[in-house]
Structures are given as structure tokens and as C-alpha cells.
Scaffold this motif. Structure first.
Motif, PDB file in Angstrom:
ATOM      1  N   SER A 163      -6.953   8.050   1.822  1.00  0.00           N
ATOM      2  CA  SER A 163      -7.327   8.387   3.945  1.00  0.00           C
ATOM      3  C   SER A 163      -6.435   9.787   3.836  1.00  0.00           C
ATOM      4  N   VAL A 184      -8.364   3.782  -2.832  1.00  0.00           N
ATOM      5  CA  VAL A 184      -8.659   2.687  -1.607  1.00  0.00           C
ATOM      6  C   VAL A 184      -9.296   4.180  -0.794  1.00  0.00           C
ATOM      7  N   ASP A 220      -3.494   4.485  -0.722  1.00  0.00           N
ATOM      8  CA  ASP A 220      -4.280   5.115   0.374  1.00  0.00           C
ATOM      9  C   ASP A 220      -4.683   6.456   0.321  1.00  0.00           C
ATOM     10  N   TYR A 228      -2.055  -1.150  -3.611  1.00  0.00           N
ATOM     11  CA  TYR A 228      -3.197  -0.228  -3.034  1.00  0.00           C
ATOM     12  C   TYR A 228      -3.182   1.134  -2.531  1.00  0.00           C
ATOM     13  N   VAL A 244       0.658  -1.488   0.529  1.00  0.00           N
ATOM     14  CA  VAL A 244       0.117  -0.015   0.180  1.00  0.00           C
ATOM     15  C   VAL A 244       0.936   1.339   0.092  1.00  0.00           C
ATOM     16  N   LEU A 245       0.722   2.269  -0.845  1.00  0.00           N
ATOM     17  CA  LEU A 245       1.487   3.770  -1.311  1.00  0.00           C
ATOM     18  C   LEU A 245       0.227   4.486  -0.055  1.00  0.00           C
ATOM     19  N   MET A 246       0.810   5.173   0.364  1.00  0.00           N
ATOM     20  CA  MET A 246       0.280   6.406   0.461  1.00  0.00           C
ATOM     21  C   MET A 246       0.620   7.323   1.180  1.00  0.00           C
TER      22      MET A 246
END
Ligand code: FAD
Ligand code: FES
Ligand code: FES
Lengths: 275, 159
Positions: free
Chosen positions: A49, A24, A47, A45, A3-5
Motif C-alpha cells: 500500500s 498484501v 505491504d 508479509y 510485515v515489511l513496508m
């Protein structure tokens, strides 16, 4: 699984341009069958958020703009939205449960592409414009032109839904009806959003075709005040506009008949051409 | 700095029941698992695992959310409250009205009830039954739950 944020939209765009990633947002579609979904764990993914400036509601003179991370709850509990765009509150308040509404986003509902999506019909009935962002800049697509077929849409892999813009207009009729097995936590059997403004009628139906869609034949009947003396008189236009199927939740025949009755009885007092 | 969790674990720091905690989560971890197994707070229950039953309800930044649908990496910097944060006093009215029998749904029910207690104004727009529709209960028939929430709100608002 990876997951990359990203923290900013620019970072997010760069990451999306570099490799295929699944965005996401609230995760209410993506995580619904998570424990048993082994394919989902092979993906990478993105992210959304933590991306700043993606969750907002902005009132301009001409339009209300929702952010790409704006949730149902953000909208439902906002008295100004309830006042001016009541169908957003009506439909949003019927999505799943308050727990789903707290997490689920309008953009996620659009991008998930379900023909049964409840947020999409009301956005479409308000002539929403989807603002797609990427490293190449913004691209705007009318939501009514966004879907190409079942789960196919004008959203390319390097793009995000950055915002959703709703023109501000005077409406003299607005209504959303969802027919499901029970009031909460039920996938729609038939849903319809209706609006009338100086831009004329919008009739948008979900769960009756491979995509949520506007119904030009029904809209023309209303715009031209063609006489309707009972629900049966709407069936020809319904069949022209839509292509319902039998599935686990309902049958094509039930869907056509029920839509005709919902439309007839909802519009009877509103359209003088309805006897 | 943006985070790139290529190493398969994500460092997640968040506030849980008033205390800052940090965990090394797998990208696939759900908040439900992190709370129950990583942080040993087993009050939060798993019923369906797909957002339908509400037994896993926690308050995320103050709003009821299904922890089975929340990726743990998404709570970094955020506030989570579970049933363990409540005192006996907080749930007393629910015990008196028969809002719980087997207890499987109860941790979720009381978290949603807590949100309504803190925001009684939401009852102007929707009834208790509608607000509680995401918390399924196979035992009580719901009347005890609805009465319990009413009592909780009445105590709070002095009504
Ligand atoms: C129990 C339950 C009940 C439900 N009830 C209803 C209901 O009654 N009506 C209804 O319509 N839906 C319902 N849903 C489905 C879901 O909650 C909604 O579709 C929701 O709006 C999805 O938003 P999300 O932010 O959670 O999406 P996510 O799960 O995060 O993403 C959904 C899809 O959209 C993509 N995506 C998300 N955001 C963006 C973006 N900004 N740009 C590009 N792509 C993006 C993701 O990659 C993914 O493919 C329900 C789901 C559950 C689990
Ligand atoms: S376990 Fe999360 S909603 Fe049922
Ligand atoms: S008390 Fe048993 S499920 Fe609610």
C-alpha cells in the motif's frame, strides 16, 4: 508475524528476492478469515500500500494500463473506462459491495487465483497482459495463459504483478453476466464475459473449471457461424471447454444448462447463425 | 525510508476524525480493533469480521471500507472517519425515517450514507439499494434506511 513496508518498487523487489513474503494489496482476500486463521499470523508479509507509483490508470495510444494496486473503485467511477471498457465497470461493480470495491484490487483478484474471480473473466476477454516485475526485470504473460491449474499460476515468489495492460480495440459486442444467489456479496455460480472485435470472439467463463478460462470450442462455433437452434446445441462445446463440479453453491448440471441458456439468449439477436 | 517492522510493532500515524493520532500496532491488528480498543472509539461495530455485513464500515480516504479487513499498518498517513465524527444534524433524517432499530448495523449504515450524501453523483450510476448492499440489517427491512438516505441526499442537494 512480520510485515515489511517498502516505499518503492525497487525496495519491494529486493525484499521479495531475499525471503518468501506474501504481498498484501487491499487485504480483502487475505484478511477475510483473519481472526481465526492462526497460520496466517506465522507468515511474513510485504505491504504494497505504501509503494509509490503502483496505483494508476494510464491511457496510451495502444493500451490502457492499470497499476498493480489499482482498485475496482478507481475503475468503476472513471467515466472514460466505463465508456471504452464497459465490462470492467460491469464486473467491478458486481464484486462484493462498495466497501470491497474500494479496497479490492484487480491484481489481487488475479493473484488470488480463485476460479470464481469476477475481475479475471472481463480482463481475459479484453486480452489483458499481466506485467510481472522483479529484480530481474519485467516479464509479460497473457492473462489467458497465466493459470496452470487450481490456484497455480505463472507468478513466481520473487515477482509482483506490477501492471495489467489492456489493448485498445473497437468492440462491436461486449457483455458480462454473473449468476449468483443474490445481487451483492455473492460468490459467482456461473460467470461469463463475451467480446467481439476484429480479433474475433472471446468467450471467458468462471466457476466452471479449476481456473477462469477461455473457451476455444465455443469461440470457434461463434467465429465460424455454426448454426445454433437452441441452448442444447451449445452443450457439446461447453463440455469440451469446461469441467464444472458440484459444490455448495451449485451443481455441475445446473451450471452447464444455465451457461448454455445465458449464452444462447444473450447471443440470439447478435449472431445470425443463432435461430 | 522503508520500514522494517521486525520488532513486531509498527508505528502508525494517521488522521482520525480530523485529529492526528499515533499508535504502536501489532502487524496482525485490524483497523477495527485499533479504533475500538486502542483508541477507545467503540462506535464502530464488529458483526461478521469477514467483510460481509458492513457494521464496521468507516471512511478511509473518504471511501466506505470494512475496517475488519484493513490491516492497521496500512492506514499510516491516511484519513479515517468513524461514526463519532458525525453530528446529530448529520444523521437526523435517518432517525426520522426509521433507519435504525437495534442499532447494530447503524454506525456502518450512516458512514455509507455519509459517503452517498457527499457524492450524490454516484446515484446516477447506481441506486441506493445497490450502494447500500454491503450494509446488512436484520431489523428494519431496509425501507427506512433507503428513505433516510434519500432524505439525507435531498437535504444536501436542496431537492
Ligand atoms: C465480503 C467479500 C466479498 C467478495 N466478493 C467478491 C466477488 O463478488 N467477486 C470476486 O471476484 N471477489 C470477491 N471477493 C474477493 C476479493 O475481494 C477480490 O479477489 C479482490 O480483488 C482481492 O484483491 P485485494 O487487493 O484485496 O487482495 P489481497 O487480499 O491483498 O491479496 C489477494 C492475493 O493476491 C496476492 N497479491 C495481491 N496483489 C498482488 C500483486 N500486485 N502481485 C502479486 N500478488 C499479489 C496476495 O499475496 C494474495 O495472495 C470478496 C471478498 C470479500 C471479503
Ligand atoms: S464486521 Fe466488518 S464487514 Fe462485518
Ligand atoms: S437496526 Fe438492527 S441490524 Fe439494523
Amino acid at each position: 508475524m512480520r510485515v515489511l513496508m517498502p516505499d518503492t518498487l525497487e525496495e519491494a523487489y529486493g525484499m521479495l528476492a531475499a525471503e518468501p513474503l506474501t504481498p498484501v494489496a487491499g487485504g480483502t482476500d487475505l484478511l477475510a478469515h483473519w481472526p481465526g486463521n492462526h497460520d496466517a499470523r506465522k507468515r511474513a508479509y510485504l505491504d504494497l500500500s505504501g509503494v509509490s507509483g503502483l496505483r494508476f490508470m494510464h491511457w496510451g495510444d495502444e493500451a490502457l494500463t492499470l497499476g498493480g494496486l489499482t482498485t475496482y473503485s478507481d475503475v468503476i467511477w472513471d467515466s472514460r473506462v466505463v465508456e471504452e471498457f464497459p465490462l470492467l465497470a460491469d464486473a467491478g461493480g458486481q464484486v462484493g459491495s462498495i466497501q470491497i470495491q474500494a479496497r479490492g484490487t484487480w491484481a489481487g483478484n488475479i493473484a488470488n487465483g480463485s476460479p470464481a474471480a469476477d475481475g479475471v473473466p472481463v480482463l481475459m476477454a479484453y486480452d489483458a497482459v499481466v506485467v510481472l516485475g522483479s529484480e530481474e526485470g519485467d516479464q509479460e504473460v497473457l492473462l489467458a495463459d497465466f493459470y496452470l491449474g487450481y490456484k497455480k499460476m505463472r507468478l513466481r515468489a520473487h515477482q509482483l504483478i506490477r501492471a495489467i495492460r489492456l489493448p485498445r480495440r473497437e468492440y462491436d459486442f461486449q457483455r458480462f453476466v454473473k449468476v449468483g444467489a443474490r445481487n451483492a456479496q455473492a460468490i459467482t455460480k456461473i460467470g461469463v464475459a463475451l467480446t467481439r472485435s476484429e480479433e474475433r470472439w472471446r468467450v471467458v467463463v468462471n466457476s466452471m473449471a479449476p481456473t477462469v478460462r477461455r473457451c476455444p470450442a465455443l469461440e470457434a462455433m461463434l467465429d465460424e457461424d455454426r448454426p445454433v437452434s437452441g441452448p442444447e446445441d451449445l452443450l457439446t462445446a461447453i463440455r469440451e471447454d469446461l469441467a464444472p463440479i458440484d459444490d455448495i453453491r451449485s451443481t455441475a448440471a445446473y451450471r452447464e444448462k444455465t451457461l448454455a441458456r445465458v449464452l444462447y439468449f444473450d447471443l440470439k439477436g447478435v449472431c445470425p447463425s443463432f435461430a | 525510508m522503508a520500514h522494517d517492522a521486525r520488532e513486531d510493532t509498527v508505528h502508525v500515524e494517521f488522521t482520525l476524525n480530523g485529529k492526528v493520532v499515533s499508535v504502536e500496532a501489532q502487524p496482525a491488528d485490524r483497523l477495527l480493533d485499533t479504533i475500538r480498543y486502542g483508541l477507545a472509539l467503540p462506535g464502530t461495530k464488529e458483526g461478521c469480521g469477514e467483510g460481509e455485513c458492513g457494521s464496521c464500515t468507516v471512511l478511509l480516504d473518504g471511501l466506505p471500507a470494512n475496517s475488519c479487513l484493513v490491516p492497521t499498518y496500512q492506514v499510516r498517513g491516511r484519513t479515517v472517519e468513524t461514526v463519532e465524527s458525525l453530528s446529530e444534524e448529520d444523521v437526523a433524517p435517518l432517525l426520522r425515517t426509521g433507519a435504525t432499530q437495534c442499532g447494530a448495523c447503524t454506525p456502518g449504515v450512516v458512514m455509507t450514507a455519509t459517503w452517498i450524501r457527499r457524492h450524490p453523483e454516484v446515484l446516477e450510476a447506481q441506486g441506493i439499494r445497490a450502494l447500500m448492499a454491503g450494509n446488512l440489517c436484520r431489523c428494519t427491512g431496509y425501507d427506512g434506511i433507503v428513505e433516510g438516505v434519500e432524505a439525507l441526499v435531498a437535504r444536501e442537494t436542496g431537492g
